[in-house]
Design a protein around this motif. Structure first.
Motif, PDB file in Angstrom:
ATOM      1  N   ARG A 324       0.827  -1.210   0.000  1.00 20.09           N
ATOM      2  CA  ARG A 324       0.000   0.000   0.000  1.00 20.09           C
ATOM      3  C   ARG A 324       0.860   1.257   0.000  1.00 20.09           C
ATOM      4  NH1 ARG A 324      -3.617  -0.235   5.103  1.00 20.09           N
ATOM      5  NH2 ARG A 324      -1.534  -0.568   5.993  1.00 20.09           N
ATOM      6  N   THR A 325       1.913   1.293   0.830  1.00 21.39           N
ATOM      7  CA  THR A 325       2.615   2.549   1.093  1.00 21.39           C
ATOM      8  C   THR A 325       4.085   2.550   0.693  1.00 21.39           C
ATOM      9  OG1 THR A 325       3.281   1.898   3.339  1.00 21.39           O
ATOM     10  CG2 THR A 325       1.104   2.923   3.074  1.00 21.39           C
ATOM     11  N   SER A 326       4.642   1.407   0.314  1.00 20.04           N
ATOM     12  CA  SER A 326       6.074   1.336   0.052  1.00 20.04           C
ATOM     13  C   SER A 326       6.373   1.331  -1.447  1.00 20.04           C
ATOM     14  CB  SER A 326       6.668   0.082   0.691  1.00 20.04           C
ATOM     15  OG  SER A 326       8.063   0.019   0.454  1.00 20.04           O
ATOM     16  N   LYS A 327       7.308   2.161  -1.850  1.00 19.11           N
ATOM     17  CA  LYS A 327       7.746   2.205  -3.250  1.00 19.11           C
ATOM     18  C   LYS A 327       8.385   0.879  -3.649  1.00 19.11           C
ATOM     19  CE  LYS A 327      10.873   4.839  -6.284  1.00 19.11           C
ATOM     20  NZ  LYS A 327      11.768   6.027  -6.352  1.00 19.11           N
ATOM     21  N   LEU A 328       9.123   0.256  -2.727  1.00 17.54           N
ATOM     22  CA  LEU A 328       9.736  -1.054  -2.951  1.00 17.54           C
ATOM     23  C   LEU A 328       8.996  -2.072  -2.091  1.00 17.54           C
ATOM     24  CD1 LEU A 328      13.530  -0.092  -2.823  1.00 17.54           C
ATOM     25  CD2 LEU A 328      12.003  -0.142  -4.796  1.00 17.54           C
ATOM     26  N   ASP A 329       8.594  -3.183  -2.694  1.00 15.87           N
ATOM     27  CA  ASP A 329       7.862  -4.173  -1.907  1.00 15.87           C
ATOM     28  C   ASP A 329       8.744  -5.300  -1.387  1.00 15.87           C
ATOM     29  OD1 ASP A 329       8.249  -5.310  -4.365  1.00 15.87           O
ATOM     30  OD2 ASP A 329       6.123  -5.639  -4.799  1.00 15.87           O
ATOM     31  N   TYR A 330       9.895  -5.538  -2.010  1.00 12.71           N
ATOM     32  CA  TYR A 330      10.828  -6.488  -1.408  1.00 12.71           C
ATOM     33  C   TYR A 330      12.234  -6.279  -1.958  1.00 12.71           C
ATOM     34  CZ  TYR A 330      10.212  -9.402  -5.637  1.00 12.71           C
ATOM     35  OH  TYR A 330      10.159  -9.866  -6.918  1.00 12.71           O
ATOM     36  N   THR A 331      13.211  -6.682  -1.163  1.00 16.50           N
ATOM     37  CA  THR A 331      14.616  -6.648  -1.566  1.00 16.50           C
ATOM     38  C   THR A 331      15.272  -7.951  -1.130  1.00 16.50           C
ATOM     39  OG1 THR A 331      15.405  -5.622   0.493  1.00 16.50           O
ATOM     40  CG2 THR A 331      14.729  -4.145  -1.289  1.00 16.50           C
ATOM     41  N   GLN A 332      16.311  -8.321  -1.854  1.00 17.10           N
ATOM     42  CA  GLN A 332      17.064  -9.537  -1.549  1.00 17.10           C
ATOM     43  C   GLN A 332      18.548  -9.259  -1.715  1.00 17.10           C
ATOM     44  OE1 GLN A 332      15.116 -11.415  -4.767  1.00 17.10           O
ATOM     45  NE2 GLN A 332      13.706 -12.620  -3.505  1.00 17.10           N
ATOM     46  N   THR A 333      19.363  -9.840  -0.859  1.00 13.49           N
ATOM     47  CA  THR A 333      20.812  -9.714  -0.992  1.00 13.49           C
ATOM     48  C   THR A 333      21.468 -11.070  -0.757  1.00 13.49           C
ATOM     49  OG1 THR A 333      21.265  -9.194   1.346  1.00 13.49           O
ATOM     50  CG2 THR A 333      20.757  -7.341  -0.125  1.00 13.49           C
ATOM     51  N   ILE A 334      22.599 -11.257  -1.408  1.00 11.15           N
ATOM     52  CA  ILE A 334      23.467 -12.401  -1.155  1.00 11.15           C
ATOM     53  C   ILE A 334      24.900 -11.902  -1.250  1.00 11.15           C
ATOM     54  CG2 ILE A 334      23.310 -13.116  -3.587  1.00 11.15           C
ATOM     55  CD1 ILE A 334      23.849 -15.997  -2.617  1.00 11.15           C
ATOM     56  N   PRO A 346      46.718 -11.806   6.781  1.00 13.67           N
ATOM     57  CA  PRO A 346      45.648 -12.454   7.551  1.00 13.67           C
ATOM     58  C   PRO A 346      44.488 -11.535   7.901  1.00 13.67           C
ATOM     59  CG  PRO A 346      47.539 -12.015   8.958  1.00 13.67           C
ATOM     60  CD  PRO A 346      47.984 -11.719   7.555  1.00 13.67           C
ATOM     61  N   ASP A 347      44.670 -10.219   7.834  1.00 11.55           N
ATOM     62  CA  ASP A 347      43.609  -9.285   8.206  1.00 11.55           C
ATOM     63  C   ASP A 347      42.878  -8.703   7.003  1.00 11.55           C
ATOM     64  OD1 ASP A 347      44.052  -9.489  10.994  1.00 11.55           O
ATOM     65  OD2 ASP A 347      45.762  -8.121  10.833  1.00 11.55           O
ATOM     66  N   ASP A 348      43.376  -8.961   5.797  1.00 11.52           N
ATOM     67  CA  ASP A 348      42.701  -8.464   4.599  1.00 11.52           C
ATOM     68  C   ASP A 348      41.408  -9.245   4.340  1.00 11.52           C
ATOM     69  OD1 ASP A 348      44.771  -6.736   4.344  1.00 11.52           O
ATOM     70  OD2 ASP A 348      45.527  -7.518   2.451  1.00 11.52           O
ATOM     71  N   GLU A 349      40.549  -8.659   3.503  1.00  7.42           N
ATOM     72  CA  GLU A 349      39.257  -9.289   3.244  1.00  7.42           C
ATOM     73  C   GLU A 349      38.835  -9.021   1.810  1.00  7.42           C
ATOM     74  OE1 GLU A 349      35.893  -9.210   6.239  1.00  7.42           O
ATOM     75  OE2 GLU A 349      35.061  -7.864   4.722  1.00  7.42           O
ATOM     76  N   VAL A 350      38.251 -10.029   1.178  1.00  8.30           N
ATOM     77  CA  VAL A 350      37.684  -9.875  -0.156  1.00  8.30           C
ATOM     78  C   VAL A 350      36.194 -10.164  -0.056  1.00  8.30           C
ATOM     79  CG1 VAL A 350      38.227 -12.267  -0.786  1.00  8.30           C
ATOM     80  CG2 VAL A 350      37.842 -10.561  -2.586  1.00  8.30           C
ATOM     81  N   GLY A 351      35.376  -9.370  -0.769  1.00  7.55           N
ATOM     82  CA  GLY A 351      33.932  -9.544  -0.698  1.00  7.55           C
ATOM     83  C   GLY A 351      33.278  -9.458  -2.063  1.00  7.55           C
ATOM     84  N   LEU A 352      32.209 -10.221  -2.238  1.00  8.34           N
ATOM     85  CA  LEU A 352      31.427 -10.209  -3.478  1.00  8.34           C
ATOM     86  C   LEU A 352      29.955 -10.268  -3.086  1.00  8.34           C
ATOM     87  CD1 LEU A 352      31.199 -10.442  -6.603  1.00  8.34           C
ATOM     88  CD2 LEU A 352      31.313 -12.937  -6.296  1.00  8.34           C
ATOM     89  N   GLY A 353      29.158  -9.320  -3.600  1.00 10.12           N
ATOM     90  CA  GLY A 353      27.754  -9.282  -3.215  1.00 10.12           C
ATOM     91  C   GLY A 353      26.842  -8.824  -4.333  1.00 10.12           C
ATOM     92  N   MET A 354      25.544  -9.157  -4.182  1.00  6.47           N
ATOM     93  CA  MET A 354      24.522  -8.747  -5.128  1.00  6.47           C
ATOM     94  C   MET A 354      23.257  -8.379  -4.364  1.00  6.47           C
ATOM     95  SD  MET A 354      21.460  -9.709  -6.736  1.00  6.47           S
ATOM     96  CE  MET A 354      21.303 -11.482  -6.796  1.00  6.47           C
ATOM     97  N   ALA A 355      22.605  -7.300  -4.781  1.00  2.39           N
ATOM     98  CA  ALA A 355      21.343  -6.878  -4.179  1.00  2.39           C
ATOM     99  C   ALA A 355      20.305  -6.675  -5.274  1.00  2.39           C
ATOM    100  CB  ALA A 355      21.524  -5.590  -3.390  1.00  2.39           C
ATOM    101  N   ARG A 356      19.083  -7.071  -4.984  1.00  2.00           N
ATOM    102  CA  ARG A 356      17.951  -6.858  -5.891  1.00  2.00           C
ATOM    103  C   ARG A 356      16.915  -6.024  -5.157  1.00  2.00           C
ATOM    104  NH1 ARG A 356      13.308 -11.212  -7.687  1.00  2.00           N
ATOM    105  NH2 ARG A 356      12.395  -9.997  -9.401  1.00  2.00           N
ATOM    106  N   LEU A 357      16.534  -4.893  -5.743  1.00  2.00           N
ATOM    107  CA  LEU A 357      15.531  -4.016  -5.156  1.00  2.00           C
ATOM    108  C   LEU A 357      14.348  -3.932  -6.112  1.00  2.00           C
ATOM    109  CD1 LEU A 357      18.640  -2.621  -4.745  1.00  2.00           C
ATOM    110  CD2 LEU A 357      17.318  -1.299  -3.111  1.00  2.00           C
ATOM    111  N   HIS A 358      13.197  -4.439  -5.679  1.00  2.36           N
ATOM    112  CA  HIS A 358      12.048  -4.611  -6.562  1.00  2.36           C
ATOM    113  C   HIS A 358      11.001  -3.526  -6.315  1.00  2.36           C
ATOM    114  CE1 HIS A 358       8.255  -6.432  -8.044  1.00  2.36           C
ATOM    115  NE2 HIS A 358       9.048  -6.884  -9.003  1.00  2.36           N
ATOM    116  N   VAL A 359      10.491  -2.943  -7.415  1.00  2.94           N
ATOM    117  CA  VAL A 359       9.507  -1.871  -7.334  1.00  2.94           C
ATOM    118  C   VAL A 359       8.104  -2.447  -7.170  1.00  2.94           C
ATOM    119  CG1 VAL A 359       8.481   0.076  -8.560  1.00  2.94           C
ATOM    120  CG2 VAL A 359      10.945  -0.343  -8.722  1.00  2.94           C
TER     121      VAL A 359
END
Length: 439
Positions: A324-334, A346-359
């Motif tokens: 009813r009131t939200s421009k986005l109805d769901y989002t997902q991330t991995i 040993p303290d360094d970090e590598v990251g890979l991600g994806m986000a989906r923002l649905h209207v």
């Protein structure tokens, strides 16, 4: 005027004292938590007595390498200063399981996302997560927290951000959608994340050492989010209240004590907002309350050479908002992050991600109805509103060079598909760099 002058005197004073106090010790020590050192042991002594303070600086730069709504090679820079003090009141005053936190933030700069997307259909995320909420000074934290019955019951009151207690995860992405406080990334009109604070109260029940239940009450007021109102503490003209609830499980699994963070939550907002599917004759009803829910899983999958400090971690999230009131109805991330991938780092970090923002489809239909009523059918018409539908996708790959406890550099590469969920805008390839310094 008084606040501005006061801050103008206090902050340089802090820096001057810091510089002079450790002039006799070598700065920039790799094993120190602070760039300016330990003041010949005085800073550690203060911590042991219950006084801990820090000055942190984060900058994020981004450059559009190709694609997007505007010309490539556009670059933007934004930053954030944070000044915080934490007091352990059990050590200082003998108050059992009680502490106090005060934090002031200042944001500056510009956002590349405005060039990546069409100005009429802004990005649903942002390629620089420390930009936003008004480039201004704010009182971001000012709260007292106390535990009762051996901290089985924990109460927090004052001014705080919703995301520091609900929907919380550890993440180091520069793209906003992959950052902490995930539920608020797609519902910023109701759920206020860092650095916007609200008058609040939060009750936490620690059911077992690794299972807790929380419920909160956060006052919603337009002044909280306005630029120039970072120290506006009045509750006049309140819009309503946000009530989040959450159950969390934070286990240590297996013989290597692999860290887990599992959260299931929901929220209800009594603030009234527009009902998108009710649009007709140039307006829609604006009397609906908001609600939603979320599930978050963050689990270290394995350790490297049985060292729990190193290894691969998986993060998953699903957030849903009312239609009813939200421009986005769901989002997902991995997302995946691997700390200590290389033996020599040993303290360094590598990251890979994806986000989906649905209207929300109701929002898309409202835009179509507005165009029909105005007779705008061509994108070149000044009154035409581009109809966004489907999803925006945000991808990021980063490598964090953690040179010391006080300095981190994180170059990253991002790709934004359908910026603003506008399929007419080309996908954008963005190069970024985050730097974080603890003084």
């Amino acid at each position: 005027m008084f606040r501005t002058k006061t801050i103008g005197w206090i902050l340089p004073g802090i820096m001057l004292i810091s510089t002079s106090a450790h002039a006799a010790v070598a700065p920039f020590a790799a094993d120190s938590p602070w760039m300016l050192g330990d003041w010949q042991g005085e800073r550690t002594k203060l911590q042991q007595q219950g006084v801990d303070f820090n000055v942190n600086y984060v900058m994020e730069s981004a450059s559009n390498l190709a694609g997007g709504a505007h010309s490539s090679t556009t670059a933007r820079y934004t930053d954030q200063w944070m000044f915080n003090t934490h007091l352990d009141l059990q050590k200082l005053l003998g108050w059992q399981d009680t502490d106090f936190q005060a934090t002031i933030t200042d944001r500056n700069g510009q956002n590349l996302s405005e060039q990546v997307a069409d100005s009429r259909t802004p990005m649903l995320s942002s390629v620089q997560e420390v930009y936003g909420r008004g480039q201004t000074w704010r009182l971001t934290q000012f709260w007292l927290r106390s535990g009762f019955a051996n901290d089985r019951v924990n109460l927090k009151i004052g001014r705080a951000t919703v995301g520091e207690d609900f929907g919380t995860i550890e993440t180091h992405f520069q793209n906003l959608a992959l950052g902490p406080g995930i539920p608020g990334k797609s519902r910023s009109d109701r759920w206020m994340n860092w650095p916007v604070s609200q008058w609040m109260g939060r009750l936490q029940l620690n059911l077992t050492p690794d299972v807790s239940f929380k419920i909160g009450l956060y006052n919603q007021n337009d002044n909280n989010d306005n630029r120039g109102s970072g120290f506006h503490l009045s509750v006049n003209h309140s819009d309503g209240n946000l009530v989040p609830v959450e159950i969390a499980w934070q286990p240590k699994l297996g013989t290597d004590s692999l860290s887990g963070n599992y959260r299931l939550g929901a929220y209800y907002s009594s603030a009234k907002g527009g009902v998108y599917h009710s649009w007709q004759h140039g307006e829609y009803a604006d009397n609906a309350h908001g609600y939603g829910g979320y599930a978050i899983v963050q689990q270290q999958l394995f350790s490297q050479h049985h060292d729990a400090h190193r290894g691969l971690t998986l993060t998953l999230s699903q957030v849903m908002h009312d239609k009813r009131t939200s421009k986005l109805d769901y989002t997902q991330t991995i997302a995946f992050s691997w700390k200590g991938l290389f033996y020599s780092r040993p303290d360094d970090e590598v990251g890979l991600g994806m986000a989906r923002l649905h209207v929300n489809s109701a929002y898309s239909r409202m835009l179509e109805q507005q165009n029909n009523e105005s007779g705008a059918v061509d994108a070149d018409d000044a009154t035409y509103l581009p109809v966004i539908r489907g999803s925006e996708y945000d991808y990021e790959l980063y490598y964090a060079f953690n040179y010391s406890q006080w300095l981190s550099l994180r170059p990253n590469l991002q790709y934004v598909s359908a910026p603003g969920a506008n399929s007419d805008v080309k996908g954008a390839l963005v190069a970024g760099l985050t730097a974080s310094v603890n003084f």
